[in-house]
Design a protein around this motif. Structure first.
Motif, PDB file in Angstrom:
ATOM      1  N   ASP B 231     -45.138  29.039 -53.162  1.00  0.00           N
ATOM      2  CA  ASP B 231     -43.867  29.348 -52.503  1.00  0.00           C
ATOM      3  C   ASP B 231     -42.969  30.240 -53.346  1.00  0.00           C
ATOM      4  O   ASP B 231     -42.300  31.123 -52.839  1.00  0.00           O
ATOM      5  CB  ASP B 231     -43.113  28.046 -52.196  1.00  0.00           C
ATOM      6  N   TYR B 232     -42.936  29.975 -54.663  1.00  0.00           N
ATOM      7  CA  TYR B 232     -41.962  30.737 -55.452  1.00  0.00           C
ATOM      8  C   TYR B 232     -42.347  32.202 -55.594  1.00  0.00           C
ATOM      9  O   TYR B 232     -41.480  33.052 -55.743  1.00  0.00           O
ATOM     10  CB  TYR B 232     -41.699  30.098 -56.818  1.00  0.00           C
ATOM     11  N   ARG B 234     -43.632  33.857 -53.152  1.00  0.00           N
ATOM     12  CA  ARG B 234     -43.119  34.403 -51.897  1.00  0.00           C
ATOM     13  C   ARG B 234     -41.616  34.656 -52.015  1.00  0.00           C
ATOM     14  O   ARG B 234     -41.114  35.691 -51.570  1.00  0.00           O
ATOM     15  CB  ARG B 234     -43.417  33.422 -50.753  1.00  0.00           C
ATOM     16  N   THR B 235     -40.912  33.712 -52.646  1.00  0.00           N
ATOM     17  CA  THR B 235     -39.469  33.902 -52.846  1.00  0.00           C
ATOM     18  C   THR B 235     -39.194  35.174 -53.640  1.00  0.00           C
ATOM     19  O   THR B 235     -38.307  35.956 -53.295  1.00  0.00           O
ATOM     20  CB  THR B 235     -38.875  32.712 -53.630  1.00  0.00           C
ATOM     21  N   ILE B 236     -39.967  35.359 -54.696  1.00  0.00           N
ATOM     22  CA  ILE B 236     -39.736  36.524 -55.552  1.00  0.00           C
ATOM     23  C   ILE B 236     -40.013  37.802 -54.773  1.00  0.00           C
ATOM     24  O   ILE B 236     -39.280  38.784 -54.885  1.00  0.00           O
ATOM     25  CB  ILE B 236     -40.608  36.423 -56.820  1.00  0.00           C
ATOM     26  N   ARG B 237     -41.048  37.771 -53.949  1.00  0.00           N
ATOM     27  CA  ARG B 237     -41.320  38.953 -53.129  1.00  0.00           C
ATOM     28  C   ARG B 237     -40.207  39.157 -52.107  1.00  0.00           C
ATOM     29  O   ARG B 237     -39.826  40.281 -51.812  1.00  0.00           O
ATOM     30  CB  ARG B 237     -42.672  38.828 -52.431  1.00  0.00           C
ATOM     31  N   ALA B 238     -39.661  38.056 -51.585  1.00  0.00           N
ATOM     32  CA  ALA B 238     -38.584  38.171 -50.600  1.00  0.00           C
ATOM     33  C   ALA B 238     -37.316  38.744 -51.223  1.00  0.00           C
ATOM     34  O   ALA B 238     -36.444  39.233 -50.522  1.00  0.00           O
ATOM     35  CB  ALA B 238     -38.288  36.805 -49.981  1.00  0.00           C
ATOM     36  N   LYS B 239     -37.225  38.671 -52.561  1.00  0.00           N
ATOM     37  CA  LYS B 239     -36.076  39.257 -53.238  1.00  0.00           C
ATOM     38  C   LYS B 239     -36.231  40.767 -53.370  1.00  0.00           C
ATOM     39  O   LYS B 239     -35.293  41.450 -53.753  1.00  0.00           O
ATOM     40  CB  LYS B 239     -35.945  38.669 -54.652  1.00  0.00           C
ATOM     41  N   GLY B 240     -37.438  41.267 -53.106  1.00  0.00           N
ATOM     42  CA  GLY B 240     -37.660  42.708 -53.196  1.00  0.00           C
ATOM     43  C   GLY B 240     -38.366  43.135 -54.463  1.00  0.00           C
ATOM     44  O   GLY B 240     -38.306  44.299 -54.843  1.00  0.00           O
ATOM     45  N   SER B 241     -39.052  42.185 -55.137  1.00  0.00           N
ATOM     46  CA  SER B 241     -39.792  42.539 -56.344  1.00  0.00           C
ATOM     47  C   SER B 241     -41.000  43.382 -56.013  1.00  0.00           C
ATOM     48  O   SER B 241     -41.623  43.193 -54.981  1.00  0.00           O
ATOM     49  CB  SER B 241     -40.303  41.276 -57.034  1.00  0.00           C
TER      50      SER B 241
END
Lengths: 337, 333
Positions: B231-232, B234-241
């Motif tokens: 999950d995390y 995915r979170t980092i990708r959702a931040k635009g990394s």
């Protein structure tokens, strides 16, 4: 509330698996206006999460693929935007929070580090400045002793706190749209209410449009302006919260509302819709809900219903709303129950 | 972190006691009279008695053990029966040789293994993934001695690119300071000698590093795959990394712990002396030292060699454990 920020037009996201092609999102259209909160409701497997991940281009591919349709963000189609372009959109213009606050933060980095990273990906600010902003965001989402928490690790915080951190992280760059994928499902009820209040106030203050994905009609009635009900990869009903809760049109929505516990009715057992959600199938003909529907008649198994427009901008995907073939007409003909 | 370190160091004490008991017992586990066995069948009665006396074998076990431990605590590993020299002096250059070889073998294994694992996970199910994992499978299955001989045949015999034996050329001996020849060459500012030392390291390092490399590659891949679907991430990708930040900052750090475990274990194994590799490449390391001692029944050397190797193994594990706590804030036993 007239400017459309985000619009999906006939979105199709399919998964290509060994057992065939699964249209998890099968022609979904919806609109999100500026400052509006739209809820997507549906059971597990209805395609609501896949819809939200499709908007962000975060579908794991393979096996997932955005097959067709448009995603208009501020009138620009981003459905086939490059990864480079999407990186600028993600986090900066469309932010997202997830269901599992316990696992959604990287356990090896401090809270501050993770918020700062997001800010510095999109804006050229110094680390110090970004940290000051991170602390401010943490205060904004109601985290006590924010200046200490910023240097703590996720495992030192509770689930509710972590979800607040997720929201702080998502809101740090003032996105136009916040997609919240079941943000309160993993939290206990009191914390749920706090998180919803927080989202509501951020929506009011910053005019952020929110796309709220949930299976909880209680959450929907508390938070949303409009609701989109999804079933088996399709939108089956759409309308304002008030109307949908008070006067559901589609048999599935009716079932959902009936299965809510009601303090005023004395019932022995809670109603539940028989059966389970049909797994989306390719080239399926007929109404996907028909096998569970108490109003189903022959036509429901032979043709696929379209989304019929009703009064007050409402829509329902049911033959009962076909011109001149209302509920009354079929009430005495072919009803299977 | 400090409390954890101290606790972890205290936990070493029982391990060290156990180690000394085992190495001490080695001599006494020999069936029959140890002195007789050491000297061989043709030894005379007086010779056996003399040896018993010099080794203190007449004393009760507990006294012998006390003497053994007190010698160890004073840093005295004893005297070799064969060379009559102090084991302390003999063992140091051997250890340095093994350390140097292990360092380069693991360097090779880690750089190639970790990166191959990362790319395999990133491009999961691609042709790169397929060939890297096939190569890794071949790597773990290949006998070291066969690989070593093939290397010697191709690169030393046929092509003549690299030396097949030893640590340096017989004509240009180096004046040892640390006994790490690469380091010594640098300290002497001797570029030619540095080049020679490195050239000698290439073939044995590859032979020794291939199995750890294959294991590390497979471990990195599976660990990365697990982390990448979390999950995390995915979170980092959702931040635009971008992918690079996601993989090398977040995913790799999270995937490190199992990989680090493997690296620690493999380093320990290699430091324990790779007898086959050291023998084939005539590498004067600890593995060959113990091997020679066994063939001469030089029990004090065997005892000390095993003790030193065990000690190194324990130390490597200690370092790995401390690194865990350094990487993962959740680890505070």
């Amino acid at each position: 509330m007239d400017e459309v920020v985000l619009e999906l037009k006939d979105l199709h996201t399919h998964f290509f698996t060994d057992s065939g092609e699964i249209p998890a999102v099968d022609g979904v259209s919806l609109k999100l206006h500026k400052g509006e909160v739209v809820g997507i409701v549906g059971e597990s497997g209805s395609g609501k999460s896949v819809t939200s991940l499709s908007i962000m281009h975060l579908i794991p591919k393979p096996p997932g693929k955005l097959v067709s349709g448009e995603i208009l963000f501020k009138s620009e189609d981003i459905s086939s935007a490059s990864e480079k372009k999407m990186r600028k959109v993600r986090g900066n213009e469309i932010a997202m929070i997830f269901q599992e606050p316990m696992t959604s933060l990287d356990p090896l980095f401090t809270i501050g580090n993770q918020i700062i990273e997001g800010i510095r990906l999109h804006e050229k600010v110094s680390k110090k400045e970004a940290k000051a902003r991170a602390i401010k965001m943490l205060e904004l989402v109601g985290i006590p002793r924010a200046d200490e928490v910023v240097d703590e690790f996720p495992h030192q915080l509770s689930g509710g706190m972590r979800q607040r951190v997720m929201i702080a992280m998502a809101m740090a760059l003032n996105p136009e749209v916040l997609i919240a994928d079941e943000p309160t499902t993993a939290l206990d009820v009191t914390i749920q209410a706090q998180i919803l209040d927080l989202m509501r106030s951020l929506n009011k203050e910053k005019e952020t449009s929110i796309l709220l994905i949930t299976h909880d009609l209680g959450v929907v009635s508390e938070m949303c302006d409009r609701v989109v009900v999804m079933y088996s990869g399709q939108v089956v009903e759409e309308g304002t919260v008030r109307e949908i809760i008070k006067d559901p049109q589609h048999p599935y929505t009716k079932g959902l509302i009936r299965s809510l516990p009601n303090l005023h009715k004395k019932e022995q057992s809670l109603y539940s819709i028989p059966g389970t959600v049909m797994r989306p199938k390719k080239d399926f003909v007929g109404c996907r809900f028909a096998s569970r529907c108490e109003f189903a008649f022959d036509r429901c198994f032979q043709e696929s219903p379209e989304l019929y427009s009703l009064d007050n901008d409402r829509q329902s995907r049911c033959f009962l709303h076909d011109e001149g073939k209302g509920v009354e007409e079929f009430a005495d003909t072919n009803i299977r129950s | 972190m400090l409390a954890y370190t101290i606790r972890r160091l205290l936990m070493l004490i029982p391990v060290l006691i156990g180690m000394t008991i085992i190495t001490f017992s080695i001599v006494h586990l020999i069936p029959g009279n140890p002195a007789q066995v050491i000297l061989g069948e043709s030894a005379t009665e007086t010779q056996v008695q003399d040896l018993e006396e010099s080794m203190g074998l007449n004393e009760p076990y507990i006294v012998q053990f006390g003497i053994y431990v007190s010698d160890l605590l004073q840093g005295d590993l004893g005297t070799s029966l064969k060379t009559k020299a102090s084991i302390n002096k003999e063992i140091l250059p051997k250890l340095a040789a093994t350390f140097e070889l292990t360092f380069f073998a693991m360097l090779f294994a880690i750089i190639i293994g970790v990166n191959a694992g990362i790319i395999s996970a990133w491009r999961h199910n691609s042709w790169f993934d397929f060939f890297a994992m096939l190569f890794a499978l071949v790597g773990v299955s290949m006998p070291v001695f066969w690989l070593a001989l093939m290397e010697q045949w191709i690169f030393a015999q046929e092509l003549g690119w690299l030396p097949a034996h030893g640590r340096q050329d017989s004509r240009s001996q180096i004046d040892p300071i640390t006994h790490f020849y690469v380091l010594d060459s640098i300290l002497h500012m001797d570029m030619k000698q540095l080049f020679i030392s490195l050239k000698h390291l290439v073939l044995p390092s590859i032979a020794l590093g291939t199995i750890p490399m294959a294991i590390i590659a497979r471990m990195t891949r599976s660990s990365m795959l697990e982390v990448m679907s979390s999950d995390y991430i995915r979170t980092i990708r959702a931040k635009g990394s971008g992918q690079f930040l996601v993989i090398y900052k977040h995913a790799l750090k999270n995937a490190t712990i199992p990989v680090l475990t493997i690296i620690g274990l493999q380093t320990g194994v290699l430091l324990g002396g790779a007898i086959l590799t050291e023998t084939i490449f005539s590498w004067p390391g600890i593995g060959r030292y113990i091997y020679d001692a066994i063939s001469y029944r030089d029990y004090p050397v065997i005892q000390s060699g095993i003790l030193v190797v065990a000690l190194i193994f324990v130390m490597i594990n200690l370092i790995v454990d401390l690194l865990y706590a350094f990487i993962d804030p959740r680890i505070k036993y």
